[in-house]
Design a protein around this motif. Structure first.
Motif, PDB file in Angstrom:
ATOM      1  N   LEU A  27      31.168 -13.953 -48.226  1.00  0.00           N
ATOM      2  CA  LEU A  27      31.608 -14.198 -49.602  1.00  0.00           C
ATOM      3  C   LEU A  27      33.110 -14.474 -49.667  1.00  0.00           C
ATOM      4  O   LEU A  27      33.549 -15.435 -50.308  1.00  0.00           O
ATOM      5  N   VAL A  28      33.889 -13.639 -48.984  1.00  0.00           N
ATOM      6  CA  VAL A  28      35.347 -13.844 -48.977  1.00  0.00           C
ATOM      7  C   VAL A  28      35.668 -15.192 -48.362  1.00  0.00           C
ATOM      8  O   VAL A  28      36.473 -15.963 -48.897  1.00  0.00           O
ATOM      9  N   GLU A  34      37.083 -20.769 -46.441  1.00  0.00           N
ATOM     10  CA  GLU A  34      37.044 -20.403 -45.018  1.00  0.00           C
ATOM     11  C   GLU A  34      38.418 -20.117 -44.422  1.00  0.00           C
ATOM     12  O   GLU A  34      38.593 -20.145 -43.216  1.00  0.00           O
ATOM     13  N   ARG A  35      39.402 -19.810 -45.287  1.00  0.00           N
ATOM     14  CA  ARG A  35      40.747 -19.501 -44.811  1.00  0.00           C
ATOM     15  C   ARG A  35      40.815 -18.107 -44.195  1.00  0.00           C
ATOM     16  O   ARG A  35      41.551 -17.869 -43.246  1.00  0.00           O
ATOM     17  N   THR A  36      40.024 -17.173 -44.768  1.00  0.00           N
ATOM     18  CA  THR A  36      40.041 -15.797 -44.272  1.00  0.00           C
ATOM     19  C   THR A  36      38.723 -15.110 -44.608  1.00  0.00           C
ATOM     20  O   THR A  36      38.005 -15.553 -45.513  1.00  0.00           O
ATOM     21  N   THR A  37      38.439 -14.030 -43.881  1.00  0.00           N
ATOM     22  CA  THR A  37      37.275 -13.199 -44.211  1.00  0.00           C
ATOM     23  C   THR A  37      37.739 -11.826 -44.706  1.00  0.00           C
ATOM     24  O   THR A  37      36.930 -10.961 -44.997  1.00  0.00           O
ATOM     25  N   SER A  38      39.048 -11.648 -44.802  1.00  0.00           N
ATOM     26  CA  SER A  38      39.634 -10.378 -45.220  1.00  0.00           C
ATOM     27  C   SER A  38      40.012 -10.415 -46.698  1.00  0.00           C
ATOM     28  O   SER A  38      40.644 -11.374 -47.153  1.00  0.00           O
ATOM     29  N   ARG A  45      43.927 -15.381 -57.530  1.00  0.00           N
ATOM     30  CA  ARG A  45      42.931 -16.254 -58.179  1.00  0.00           C
ATOM     31  C   ARG A  45      41.588 -16.175 -57.455  1.00  0.00           C
ATOM     32  O   ARG A  45      40.536 -16.063 -58.080  1.00  0.00           O
ATOM     33  N   GLU A  46      41.610 -16.230 -56.124  1.00  0.00           N
ATOM     34  CA  GLU A  46      40.374 -16.144 -55.342  1.00  0.00           C
ATOM     35  C   GLU A  46      39.688 -14.801 -55.581  1.00  0.00           C
ATOM     36  O   GLU A  46      38.476 -14.737 -55.764  1.00  0.00           O
ATOM     37  N   ALA A  47      40.486 -13.747 -55.596  1.00  0.00           N
ATOM     38  CA  ALA A  47      39.937 -12.408 -55.815  1.00  0.00           C
ATOM     39  C   ALA A  47      39.315 -12.300 -57.205  1.00  0.00           C
ATOM     40  O   ALA A  47      38.204 -11.774 -57.361  1.00  0.00           O
TER      41      ALA A  47
END
Length: 144
Positions: A27-28, A34-38, A45-47
């Protein structure tokens, strides 16, 4: 810059509530292109987008988007933008998409519009419908 703890906590709470803890990394990754999985590496904004999805806001938006599309289809039917296939009268999606591209500020087909773009498009379709009705209405479909 690291994401604030309150957003990280909200993401984990949403994951737990939806039973999606095992899918956190996917999901992250999808919300960060696909920039990060953390979660710590996410932008605010993404959060917020992920939190909205986990809280069900996305489903509500999709329901509203579907209703707006169905409403535009009903207007198209009333405007005789139909064709008969296998003894059934259906909306001619090619004509509908051509009209959507003409009316839309984004110049794209009906299904390609986002939720926010559709709000404007519904208004434009209503205006077009009323204008055409005042000009004499809608008669025979050219395909009949």
């Amino acid at each position: 810059m690291m994401l604030e703890n309150k957003y990280i906590a909200a993401i984990y709470a949403g994951l737990r509530a939806q039973g999606l803890e095992d899918q956190k990394e996917e999901l992250v990754s999808s919300y960060t292109n696909e920039r990060t999985t953390s979660t710590r590496g996410m932008t605010k904004r993404e959060a917020l987008d992920l939190i909205a999805y986990l809280n069900g806001d996305q489903n509500n938006k999709e329901d509203k988007r579907s209703k707006m599309i169905r409403y535009i289809y009903s207007l198209a039917y009333q405007m005789n933008m139909t064709q008969i296939t296998k003894k059934k009268t259906k909306v001619d999606t090619e004509r509908l998409n051509a009209l959507a591209k003409r009316l839309s500020p984004q110049k794209k087909g009906l299904q390609e519009h986002t939720y926010d773009e559709l709000k404007t498009l519904v208004t434009l379709f209503n205006k077009y419908y009323k204008e055409q009705l005042n000009k004499g209405g809608f008669y025979e479909s050219p395909n009949t």
